[in-house]
Design a protein around this motif. Structure first.
Motif, mmCIF file in Angstrom:
data_model
loop_
_atom_site.group_PDB
_atom_site.id
_atom_site.type_symbol
_atom_site.label_atom_id
_atom_site.label_comp_id
_atom_site.label_asym_id
_atom_site.label_seq_id
_atom_site.Cartn_x
_atom_site.Cartn_y
_atom_site.Cartn_z
ATOM 1 N N PHE A 91 0.810 -1.213 0.000
ATOM 2 C CA PHE A 91 0.000 0.000 0.000
ATOM 3 C C PHE A 91 0.842 1.261 0.000
ATOM 4 O O PHE A 91 0.432 2.284 -0.551
ATOM 5 C CB PHE A 91 -1.017 -0.015 1.140
ATOM 6 C CG PHE A 91 -2.287 -0.664 0.705
ATOM 7 C CD1 PHE A 91 -3.273 0.081 0.089
ATOM 8 C CD2 PHE A 91 -2.468 -2.032 0.839
ATOM 9 C CE1 PHE A 91 -4.433 -0.509 -0.370
ATOM 10 C CE2 PHE A 91 -3.623 -2.634 0.390
ATOM 11 C CZ PHE A 91 -4.610 -1.874 -0.222
ATOM 12 N N ARG A 99 0.318 4.020 -2.930
ATOM 13 C CA ARG A 99 0.133 5.462 -2.718
ATOM 14 C C ARG A 99 1.132 6.259 -3.564
ATOM 15 O O ARG A 99 0.758 7.215 -4.242
ATOM 16 C CB ARG A 99 0.320 5.800 -1.233
ATOM 17 C CG ARG A 99 0.130 7.277 -0.926
ATOM 18 C CD ARG A 99 0.142 7.550 0.570
ATOM 19 N NE ARG A 99 1.362 7.107 1.224
ATOM 20 C CZ ARG A 99 2.488 7.811 1.242
ATOM 21 N NH1 ARG A 99 2.539 8.985 0.658
ATOM 22 N NH2 ARG A 99 3.557 7.344 1.847
ATOM 23 N N LEU A 140 -6.352 10.489 0.609
ATOM 24 C CA LEU A 140 -7.237 9.317 0.583
ATOM 25 C C LEU A 140 -6.414 8.033 0.666
ATOM 26 O O LEU A 140 -6.732 7.130 1.438
ATOM 27 C CB LEU A 140 -8.070 9.309 -0.709
ATOM 28 C CG LEU A 140 -9.207 10.321 -0.785
ATOM 29 C CD1 LEU A 140 -9.896 10.263 -2.137
ATOM 30 C CD2 LEU A 140 -10.219 10.060 0.332
ATOM 31 N N MET A 141 -5.340 7.976 -0.110
ATOM 32 C CA MET A 141 -4.539 6.761 -0.118
ATOM 33 C C MET A 141 -3.835 6.554 1.221
ATOM 34 O O MET A 141 -3.651 5.421 1.651
ATOM 35 C CB MET A 141 -3.483 6.816 -1.238
ATOM 36 C CG MET A 141 -3.980 6.333 -2.569
ATOM 37 S SD MET A 141 -4.796 4.728 -2.524
ATOM 38 C CE MET A 141 -3.398 3.631 -2.495
ATOM 39 N N SER A 142 -3.441 7.638 1.877
ATOM 40 C CA SER A 142 -2.749 7.398 3.147
ATOM 41 C C SER A 142 -3.720 6.939 4.231
ATOM 42 O O SER A 142 -3.315 6.240 5.156
ATOM 43 C CB SER A 142 -1.897 8.588 3.601
ATOM 44 O OG SER A 142 -2.643 9.747 3.583
ATOM 45 N N VAL A 143 -5.006 7.305 4.084
ATOM 46 C CA VAL A 143 -6.000 6.741 5.008
ATOM 47 C C VAL A 143 -6.088 5.225 4.811
ATOM 48 O O VAL A 143 -6.036 4.445 5.763
ATOM 49 C CB VAL A 143 -7.392 7.396 4.785
ATOM 50 C CG1 VAL A 143 -8.461 6.658 5.575
ATOM 51 C CG2 VAL A 143 -7.347 8.858 5.193
ATOM 52 N N VAL A 144 -6.171 4.818 3.548
ATOM 53 C CA VAL A 144 -6.223 3.386 3.236
ATOM 54 C C VAL A 144 -4.948 2.694 3.729
ATOM 55 O O VAL A 144 -4.985 1.636 4.359
ATOM 56 C CB VAL A 144 -6.374 3.171 1.710
ATOM 57 C CG1 VAL A 144 -6.425 1.694 1.387
ATOM 58 C CG2 VAL A 144 -7.619 3.871 1.201
ATOM 59 N N GLU A 145 -3.819 3.326 3.449
ATOM 60 C CA GLU A 145 -2.521 2.763 3.824
ATOM 61 C C GLU A 145 -2.444 2.541 5.334
ATOM 62 O O GLU A 145 -2.006 1.487 5.804
ATOM 63 C CB GLU A 145 -1.416 3.731 3.380
ATOM 64 C CG GLU A 145 -0.023 3.151 3.458
ATOM 65 C CD GLU A 145 1.022 4.207 3.161
ATOM 66 O OE1 GLU A 145 0.674 5.307 2.680
ATOM 67 O OE2 GLU A 145 2.202 3.937 3.416
ATOM 68 N N ARG A 146 -2.897 3.533 6.092
ATOM 69 C CA ARG A 146 -2.810 3.426 7.550
ATOM 70 C C ARG A 146 -3.683 2.283 8.069
ATOM 71 O O ARG A 146 -3.325 1.603 9.024
ATOM 72 C CB ARG A 146 -3.207 4.749 8.207
ATOM 73 C CG ARG A 146 -2.195 5.173 9.277
ATOM 74 C CD ARG A 146 -2.451 6.569 9.775
ATOM 75 N NE ARG A 146 -2.389 7.549 8.690
ATOM 76 C CZ ARG A 146 -3.212 8.600 8.601
ATOM 77 N NH1 ARG A 146 -4.146 8.782 9.496
ATOM 78 N NH2 ARG A 146 -3.094 9.446 7.597
ATOM 79 N N ARG A 147 -4.817 2.096 7.428
ATOM 80 C CA ARG A 147 -5.693 0.980 7.817
ATOM 81 C C ARG A 147 -4.947 -0.348 7.764
ATOM 82 O O ARG A 147 -5.094 -1.203 8.620
ATOM 83 C CB ARG A 147 -6.890 0.928 6.872
ATOM 84 C CG ARG A 147 -8.192 1.331 7.487
ATOM 85 C CD ARG A 147 -9.317 0.873 6.588
ATOM 86 N NE ARG A 147 -9.490 -0.566 6.682
ATOM 87 C CZ ARG A 147 -10.305 -1.152 7.550
ATOM 88 N NH1 ARG A 147 -11.028 -0.422 8.351
ATOM 89 N NH2 ARG A 147 -10.402 -2.462 7.598
ATOM 90 N N PHE A 148 -4.132 -0.511 6.704
ATOM 91 C CA PHE A 148 -3.442 -1.785 6.526
ATOM 92 C C PHE A 148 -2.190 -1.876 7.396
ATOM 93 O O PHE A 148 -1.707 -2.953 7.681
ATOM 94 C CB PHE A 148 -3.094 -1.997 5.056
ATOM 95 C CG PHE A 148 -4.272 -2.451 4.266
ATOM 96 C CD1 PHE A 148 -4.619 -3.792 4.261
ATOM 97 C CD2 PHE A 148 -5.062 -1.551 3.583
ATOM 98 C CE1 PHE A 148 -5.720 -4.231 3.559
ATOM 99 C CE2 PHE A 148 -6.167 -1.976 2.879
ATOM 100 C CZ PHE A 148 -6.503 -3.314 2.865
ATOM 101 N N LYS A 149 -1.647 -0.724 7.792
ATOM 102 C CA LYS A 149 -0.469 -0.725 8.658
ATOM 103 C C LYS A 149 -0.806 -1.332 10.013
ATOM 104 O O LYS A 149 -0.034 -2.062 10.599
ATOM 105 C CB LYS A 149 0.031 0.717 8.862
ATOM 106 C CG LYS A 149 0.901 1.206 7.719
ATOM 107 C CD LYS A 149 2.379 1.189 8.076
ATOM 108 C CE LYS A 149 3.250 0.915 6.872
ATOM 109 N NZ LYS A 149 3.332 2.038 5.941
#
Lengths: 277, 264
Positions: B194, B198, B253-262
């Motif tokens: 992810f 991003r 938006l992508m860093s929100v998604v990225e953080r979810r997976f972190k």
């Protein structure tokens, strides 16, 4: 005859910058069915290497290992392993981690049946209320309980324990030793454990194998531990033989430590060292 | 008083920064950059595009959000191709030393090539392919090729970083290749993937302007280039601001998604 696990003339050579280095040599050991044997020795002496060869996770340079009449070749779920770090998959819940193995071994069973197995072992190790939590939400001790449940749930031919309580505080360690001992007794499973904790070895084992220091480590001494079972920690420690055996083990470890260098410079066990050792 | 000011810092300081830049803009257009329209003129000339953001008066005369939408669709297509190709390539690089030795040097050489260089090659590649829109294919080719590298490289790093412990679990349980991949390797690599996704999206959006300029496709970049060629300079800045804002929103938006997976 009654030998369940037979280790013949085991040898391990690692390539190193100074050329090939022999870690373990001439290691011979036989375990009876249902026996609990502990291998004790200094960090880096090669005891974990021996265990990892039995697990199939480390290649065997020479010699052989026979389990229940079959020569071992590579890893497999017939040996339940409890690692020093619990090695749980962090994206799965405790139950899913246990289920992963059960699905491999009991693939003919119904899903409900498999779930019951997972739930049973998680309950036995005291995680009835936490089985739907992910490892990140569990304490170190609880994670290791999952590790133990995962190993037993496979109904393996034998149990391999690589310093399973090395990373825990002493109170948690005592609790988990008791949990392990109880499960071992009920399942009548053959177990081989590696540790450098003398008291742990005495409390759990039928025999204690003392390894000499590497390179070219082998078996220095084998001690029979005949405390009555089922064992109670207090009774074990009050047993007339306890301090004699303990002194014997400590003396062995000290002699072999001073052979090379003072004990204080022996590096503390870390997971990486333990696996490489 | 001081306390309230400090609480408003987050609002006042960015406004101050914007004011400084606007001041410089006014100053420049009034002095050495005679052709540069000043902010007021830029706004009055851009108004029809902003106030009727979805209007369409002609192929190259559309509301700014309508152009943005066209650009976003093109980016979405090219970016999807980049992810679909880049993720498996990253996995192969991470898994196989032979594959890495064979392809890493060429990847390192292709990676810094500008979109401006890829686009003509894309036009040549698809010139003789029947039934396709050459300019669209060339644009997609460029976007995909330029934006896939962060995905490729981060996925490869992620695969190499899978803890031995996890792989040992897979080996002990004798998980099938498929199960090892889906239950162990992909989840373990997701956070790295992810990060790559991003960064790739950022590049894909960066490339869109170049791709539209050279192909003359309608979109924010195409509009910018057309207005420049028509000597209408007011909308250039409107386009730049739009591209910047959209890029910023996409990255958030992508860093929100990225953080979810972190944390998963």
């Amino acid at each position: 005859m009654n030998d369940y696990l037979e280790i013949f003339n085991l040898k391990k050579v690692y390539p190193s910058a100074k050329g090939p280095q022999t870690i373990v040599q001439g290691f011979n050991l036989k375990l009876r069915k249902g026996e609990f044997v502990t291998v004790i020795g200094h960090s880096g002496c090669g005891k974990s290497t021996v265990l990892m060869m039995v697990a199939g996770l480390s290649t065997i340079t020479d010699g052989g290992i026979v389990l229940a009449g079959k020569e071992l070749d590579g890893p497999g779920p017939d040996r339940g392993i409890v690692f020093q770090s619990p090695s749980l998959l962090p994206w799965m819940t405790a139950k899913e981690n246990v289920m992963l193995g059960i699905e491999q071994v009991f693939f003919t069973a119904e899903k409900e049946e498999r779930e019951l197995i997972a739930e049973y072992y998680l309950t036995v190790v005291g995680l009835a209320d936490s089985m739907h939590k992910k490892p990140g939400e569990l304490s170190q001790g609880m994670r290791q309980r999952v590790g133990i449940a995962r190993a037993f749930a496979l109904k393996p031919k034998m149990l391999l324990l690589d310093e399973p309580f090395g990373m825990l505080d002493s109170l948690t360690r005592y609790e988990l030793q008791a949990v392990l001992l109880e499960l071992w007794r009920k399942n009548k499973i053959t177990a081989m454990m590696v540790t450098h904790d003398v008291d742990e070895a005495l409390y759990l084992s039928d025999r204690i194998v003392c390894m000499t220091d590497g390179p070219e480590a082998g078996i220095g001494d084998i001690l029979e531990v005949n405390f009555p079972r089922p064992r109670d920690r207090k009774a074990v420690m009050e047993h007339p033989d306890y301090y004699r055996l303990r002194a014997h083990l400590i003396e062995f470890l000290e002699v072999h430590a001073h052979k090379k260098k003072p004990a204080s410079t022996v590096p503390a066990a870390s997971p990486a060292v333990a696996v490489a050792a | 008083m001081k306390e309230t000011l400090r609480k408003l810092d987050f609002l006042l300081l960015p406004l101050l920064g914007a004011a400084v830049i606007t001041g410089l803009w006014y100053f420049s257009s009034a002095t050495w950059a005679g052709d540069l329209p000043n902010p007021t003129k830029t706004w009055t000339e851009s108004k029809p595009y902003v106030l009727d953001p979805f209007g369409k008066r002609g192929e190259m005369d559309q509301g700014i959000l309508r152009f943005t939408w066209l650009s976003l669709i093109l980016v979405a297509k090219g970016y999807s191709i980049a992810l679909i190709l880049g993720t498996p390539i990253g996995f192969f690089l991470g898994l196989s030393k032979t594959f890495t030795k064979a392809f890493d040097p060429i990847i390192q050489i292709l990676r810094p090539v500008s979109p401006l260089a890829w686009l003509p090659l894309g036009m040549v590649l698809f010139a003789k392919v029947k039934g396709v829109n050459i300019s669209e294919m060339a644009a997609l080719f460029t976007i995909a090729l330029c934006s896939m590298w962060p995905t490729v490289l981060n996925t490869a790093v992620g695969v190499r970083a899978i803890p031995t412990d996890y792989m040992n679990v897979a080996r002990v349980l004798k998980l099938s290749r498929w199960k090892t991949l889906t239950k162990v390797m992909i989840p373990a690599t997701l956070p790295y993937m992810f990060t790559g996704f991003r960064l790739s999206l950022g590049i894909a959006w960066l490339v869109i302007v170049a791709a539209e300029m050279l192909t003359g496709r309608p979109g924010v970049g195409g509009f910018l280039w057309q207005q420049y060629n028509a000597l209408v300079y007011e909308q250039i800045i409107l386009c730049i601001l739009t591209i910047g804002l959209v890029g910023f929103v996409l990255d958030r938006l992508m860093s929100v998604v990225e953080r979810r997976f972190k944390t998963a």
